[in-house]
Design an enzyme around this catalytic site. Structure first.
Site, PDB file in Angstrom:
ATOM      1  N   GLY A 127       1.878   2.856  19.187  1.00 50.42           N
ATOM      2  CA  GLY A 127       3.046   3.430  19.750  1.00 50.42           C
ATOM      3  C   GLY A 127       3.199   4.950  19.474  1.00 50.42           C
ATOM      4  NE  ARG A 131      -3.601   0.402  -0.127  1.00 49.76           N
ATOM      5  CZ  ARG A 131      -3.982   0.668  -1.309  1.00 49.76           C
ATOM      6  NH1 ARG A 131      -3.860  -0.135  -2.422  1.00 49.76           N
ATOM      7  NH2 ARG A 131      -4.586   2.002  -1.287  1.00 49.76           N
ATOM      8  CB  ILE A 132       3.289   2.659   2.336  1.00 53.62           C
ATOM      9  CG1 ILE A 132       2.296   2.706   3.610  1.00 53.62           C
ATOM     10  CG2 ILE A 132       4.174   3.856   2.570  1.00 53.62           C
ATOM     11  CD1 ILE A 132       1.378   3.922   3.459  1.00 53.62           C
ATOM     12  NE  ARG A 165      -3.178  -4.509  16.250  1.00 51.33           N
ATOM     13  CZ  ARG A 165      -2.420  -3.386  15.921  1.00 51.33           C
ATOM     14  NH1 ARG A 165      -1.732  -3.494  14.596  1.00 51.33           N
ATOM     15  NH2 ARG A 165      -1.927  -2.389  16.696  1.00 51.33           N
ATOM     16  CB  CYS A 180      -0.118   7.129   9.114  1.00 55.31           C
ATOM     17  SG  CYS A 180      -0.927   5.633  10.103  1.00 55.31           S
ATOM     18  CB  THR A 181      -0.976   7.439  14.321  1.00 65.81           C
ATOM     19  OG1 THR A 181      -1.785   6.414  13.684  1.00 65.81           O
ATOM     20  CG2 THR A 181      -1.786   8.070  15.531  1.00 65.81           C
ATOM     21  NE  ARG A 234      10.788 -13.452  -0.856  1.00 63.92           N
ATOM     22  CZ  ARG A 234       9.562 -13.117  -0.770  1.00 63.92           C
ATOM     23  NH1 ARG A 234       9.409 -12.013   0.351  1.00 63.92           N
ATOM     24  NH2 ARG A 234       8.668 -13.530  -1.508  1.00 63.92           N
TER      25      ARG A 234
END
Length: 341
Positions: free
Chosen positions: A212, A12-13, A198, A153-154, A78
């Site tokens: 966090g 996604r990012i 979760r 992001c938070t 990888r």
């Protein structure tokens, strides 16, 4: 001189960062490293359920992908130490796999020849400088550090908000709750997870869990160390989150004074104030780190303040990643020019 960029990871990012970076004339995206074929990567870049159809044409080619004629090499290894960063003269690797968010692991990119590494998540340890734009990006230190973290992001949302409140009024203490859209770390259906909440289906419940963000804030805003704590509520929406921050301030304030502090803050592009009665979907693909919901600001007992700040946890965050990578590149160029004189 353009900064040569490589992106490790096309989740996604990684894909959002690529879309945004290709609009930045200071950056030259030379390579991506991912375990998917070019046809898959091109398709997922062209068509995104959350952020819509891409306004550029992405085509798979033998060596990777082509975006509006710009060729980007696709690598599939990888082990970062095997990647040809020295040969490709890569200035900054944007580490977006989530698997190397420790300085001791991310250094593999440096060993492969990259000049600097930017993590798209909080560092789990090692010699890493955490940067949040609008809070401490003026302290970005490429002489001391090779590896940087763009935090979460938070943290990118709460950081500018807490800085404005602390600089203007002084924070005594506070609690934050992030009401967060689902992420890849959760389960679509009930399945084992080390966090038993979760482990439950992300589409069916509001899920209390940890964050966090408040703890990480001390890394970029040491003035509030020990003053803030928080938790997360994961909710079944695909994107856009908010921070609900309640703080006791050192000064008595009014709602107008609090909102004006945000309106007058010198944080263009990072923090915005919204006066319309909007909902989460209205902030999808908003590039800011935090958007104050001015109608939701509250004051109790003159110095207890509640602030709501929206953020697109994908797009807003990815914009900051690109901007910090750009700044790292500019500092590398500046240093090279000084040496050349």
């Amino acid at each position: 001189m353009a900064t040569n960029i490589a992106i490790n990871g096309m989740g996604r990012i990684g894909r959002m960062v690529l879309r945004i970076a290709l609009n930045n004339k200071n950056l030259n995206v030379k390579a991506i490293n991912a375990s998917y074929p070019p046809e898959t990567i091109a398709h997922l870049l062209n068509y995104d359920t959350t952020h819509g159809v891409y306004d550029k044409k992405v085509e798979p080619i033998e060596s990777g992908i082509k975006v509006n004629g710009h060729e980007i090499k696709l690598l599939s290894d990888r082990n970062p130490e095997n990647l040809p960063w020295n040969e490709m003269d890569i200035d900054v690797v944007i580490e977006a796999t989530g698997k190397f968010n420790h300085g001791d692991k991310a250094v593999a990119h440096i060993n492969a020849g990259a000049k600097k590494v930017l993590l798209t998540g909080p560092s789990k340890g090692g010699d890493v400088q955490m940067i949040v734009k609008g809070v401490n990006d003026n302290q970005l230190d490429i002489d001391t550090y090779d590896i940087f973290s763009n935090a979460s992001c938070t943290t990118n949302c709460i950081g500018p908000v807490a800085k404005v409140l602390n600089d203007k009024f002084g924070i005594i203490n506070g609690l934050m709750t992030t009401v967060h859209a689902i992420t890849n770390d959760q389960k679509n259906i009930d399945n084992p997870h080390k966090d038993l909440r979760r482990a439950r289906s992300c589409n069916e419940s509001i899920i209390p869990t940890s964050t966090g963000a408040a703890k990480a804030l001390k890394e970029v805003l040491p003035e509030v160390e020990g003053k803030l704590h928080g938790m997360a509520l994961r909710v079944p929406t695909k994107n856009v989150s908010l921070v609900d921050l309640v703080v006791d301030l050192e000064q008595n304030v009014t709602v107008t004074q609090v909102n004006d502090a945000f309106k007058n803050a010198d944080l263009s592009g990072v923090l915005d104030v919204e006066e319309a009665p909007l909902v989460s979907v209205d902030f999808n693909t908003n590039p800011h780190s935090a958007i104050i919901d001015s109608q939701s600001t509250m004051v109790m007992g003159q110095n207890k303040v509640k602030v709501i700040a929206w953020y697109d946890n994908e797009w807003g965050y990815s914009n900051r990643v690109v901007e910090v990578a750009d700044k790292i590149g500019q500092l590398i160029d500046d240093k090279a020019m000084v040496k050349a004189i």
